[in-house]
Motif scaffolding. Structure first.
Motif, short mmCIF file in Angstrom:
data_model
loop_
_atom_site.label_atom_id
_atom_site.label_comp_id
_atom_site.label_asym_id
_atom_site.label_seq_id
_atom_site.Cartn_x
_atom_site.Cartn_y
_atom_site.Cartn_z
N SER A 82 62.96 -63.93 -2.00
CA SER A 82 62.17 -64.50 -1.04
C SER A 82 62.51 -63.70 0.21
O SER A 82 61.84 -63.44 1.14
CB SER A 82 62.22 -65.86 -1.02
OG SER A 82 61.31 -66.25 0.00
N LYS A 83 63.83 -63.47 0.62
CA LYS A 83 64.38 -62.88 1.61
C LYS A 83 64.40 -61.40 1.71
O LYS A 83 65.35 -60.54 1.07
CB LYS A 83 65.92 -63.07 1.82
CG LYS A 83 66.56 -62.95 3.30
CD LYS A 83 66.03 -63.74 4.27
CE LYS A 83 66.78 -63.39 5.49
NZ LYS A 83 66.12 -64.22 6.67
N THR A 84 63.25 -60.92 2.13
CA THR A 84 62.99 -59.33 2.00
C THR A 84 61.94 -59.04 2.70
O THR A 84 61.18 -59.78 3.51
CB THR A 84 62.64 -59.19 0.55
OG1 THR A 84 62.55 -57.53 0.27
CG2 THR A 84 61.36 -59.62 -0.03
N PHE A 85 61.37 -57.90 2.91
CA PHE A 85 60.23 -57.48 3.71
C PHE A 85 59.10 -57.50 2.72
O PHE A 85 59.20 -57.52 1.50
CB PHE A 85 60.45 -55.79 3.97
CG PHE A 85 59.27 -55.34 4.48
CD1 PHE A 85 58.68 -55.88 5.76
CD2 PHE A 85 58.75 -54.14 4.05
CE1 PHE A 85 57.68 -55.11 6.55
CE2 PHE A 85 57.79 -53.54 4.96
CZ PHE A 85 57.09 -54.14 5.85
N SER A 86 57.96 -57.68 3.11
CA SER A 86 56.72 -57.99 2.49
C SER A 86 56.36 -56.93 1.36
O SER A 86 55.47 -57.18 0.28
CB SER A 86 55.54 -58.34 3.43
OG SER A 86 55.21 -57.09 4.27
N ALA A 87 56.83 -55.72 1.60
CA ALA A 87 56.31 -54.70 0.91
C ALA A 87 57.15 -54.86 -0.63
O ALA A 87 56.49 -54.30 -1.58
CB ALA A 87 56.88 -53.30 1.14
N SER A 88 57.95 -55.63 -0.75
CA SER A 88 58.50 -56.13 -2.03
C SER A 88 57.83 -56.95 -2.88
O SER A 88 57.75 -57.05 -4.14
CB SER A 88 59.75 -56.77 -1.82
OG SER A 88 60.77 -55.97 -1.02
N ALA A 89 57.02 -57.63 -2.15
CA ALA A 89 55.95 -59.02 -3.01
C ALA A 89 54.55 -58.28 -2.89
O ALA A 89 53.59 -58.74 -3.95
CB ALA A 89 56.05 -60.08 -2.27
#
Length: 374
Positions: A82-89
């Motif tokens: 969850s703690k990441t930049f949106s490009a991971s998701a």
């Protein structure tokens, strides 16, 4: 107005132009060419493992292709930090799958193994075994790869290692970017090295690399005309961009050294401020310190300091807002322990570029000292 100090600006070596000029001299300005092959070879050599590298248009493209190669599709579930930049998701959504967000632990700020296993167990009881796990090395700090991989193996779930921020970081002596079943690199303008835009997919076999390249070049079948039996993408890196990458590889180690020096500068400069704490390296981990991040005592202090820096034309940024807080993702399943929410409230990224001058570093530290009136 004082000159702008950027959070993480591109830092050219001076060697890039020779590779670009070679491409122009040979008229290799089409998407592929010797620089692409050379950049892939440079990365493979640097990573020092039995890996195969495909140079692509972005790290996001590499994540997307990873999911495709794993067969992720409509109705599947993929666990994502969850703690990441949106490009991971985002690529999970591209595939019509459902992201399942997992919170962080405090030692590295990355995916919490306890919450990961809790999430997997709960999804299985609901009839959905996750198809993949996307774990991120946040700000260059390696995640707990042994624990994550052990859990993944227990449930036979492949790991996609998002190493977009961690080229040059080490986990127990092994390069980040070689720790997952699939690994992703990014060369965006703010990364440790840059091709202006670009990324790479790191895989374990030549067959997987060939399949990734096939999909990344519009999935053209062997024929004297354009023939397509699969959906493809325009995801390949260009020969010009790869030339920039080749020049950047010549200074990668120096960039890591300088960013680590920035971290040490800030840590020494702020040691008298009890309101400021730093993320230390757990035993066996070496971070490239892509960004130096600090935690303040509360959200009010963090925002006050950010505004004080902004007033001096110094760019800083709160830590990534967790995906489970993002409007576009808040309805999806999440397994939380409160760590990533607290990090977002208290955390601030300081200017960290490998091209920061001593004068610029002193401007940053002076502004922080002035804010705390010392």
């Amino acid at each position: 107005m004082k000159p702008k100090i950027w959070l993480s600006s591109p830092h050219m070596s001076g060697n890039e132009l020779s590779y670009i000029q070679d491409a122009f001299d040979a008229n290799w300005v089409a998407p592929l060419g010797p620089n692409v092959n050379g950049f892939e070879n440079d990365l493979t050599t640097y990573l020092q493992e039995e890996r195969h590298v495909a140079a692509l248009a972005s790290g996001t493209a590499a994540l997307h292709l990873s999911l495709i190669l794993l067969g992720v599709g409509q109705g599947d579930e993929v666990i994502c930090q969850s703690k990441t930049f949106s490009a991971s998701a985002n690529p999970i959504i591209y595939q019509g799958a459902t992201p399942v967000f997992v919170d962080s632990e405090e030692e590295t700020w990355n995916m919490c193994p306890e919450q990961l296993e809790r999430a997997i167990h709960d999804r299985i009881t609901k009839g959905k075994t996750p198809k993949a796990i996307i774990a991120v090395h946040l700000y260059g700090m390696p995640y707990k790869a042994d624990e994550i991989n052990t859990i993944a193996s227990k449930y036979n779930i492949p790991v996609i290692e998002d190493s977009a921020e961690a080229l040059g970081s080490l986990y127990k002596g092994q390069h980040c970017g070689t720790l997952g079943d699939f690994s992703v690199l990014s060369f965006n303008g703010n990364k440790i090295i840059t091709t202006s835009g670009g990324g790479a997919l790191v895989v374990s076999t030549s067959a997987l690399k060939e399949k990734a390249i096939f999909l990344a070049t519009q999935a053209r079948d062997q024929a004297p005309y354009y023939l397509h039996s699969e959906i493809g993408y325009n995801y390949r890196m260009s020969n010009i961009v790869a030339g920039i990458g080749r020049g950047q590889m010549t200074v990668l180690d120096q960039h890591v050294e300088q960013r680590r020096a920035n971290y040490n500068h800030y840590r020494e400069a702020f040691k008298a401020h009890a309101q400021i704490t730093f993320l230390k390296e757990p035993e066996g981990m070496t971070s490239n310190r892509w960004l130096t991040c600090i935690l303040l005592d509360n959200e009010t202090t963090r925002e006050g300091l950010r505004q004080a820096l902004e007033h001096e034309n110094i760019e800083s940024r709160p830590l990534w807002k967790p995906m489970h807080q993002q409007p576009v993702f808040k309805a999806y399943p999440h397994y939380l322990n409160g760590v990533s929410d607290a990090l977002f409230q208290r955390g601030l990224c300081l200017p960290s570029g490998s091209n920061l001058t001593e004068e610029e570093l002193n401007r940053v530290t002076s502004t922080v000292h002035a804010y705390f009136k010392t």
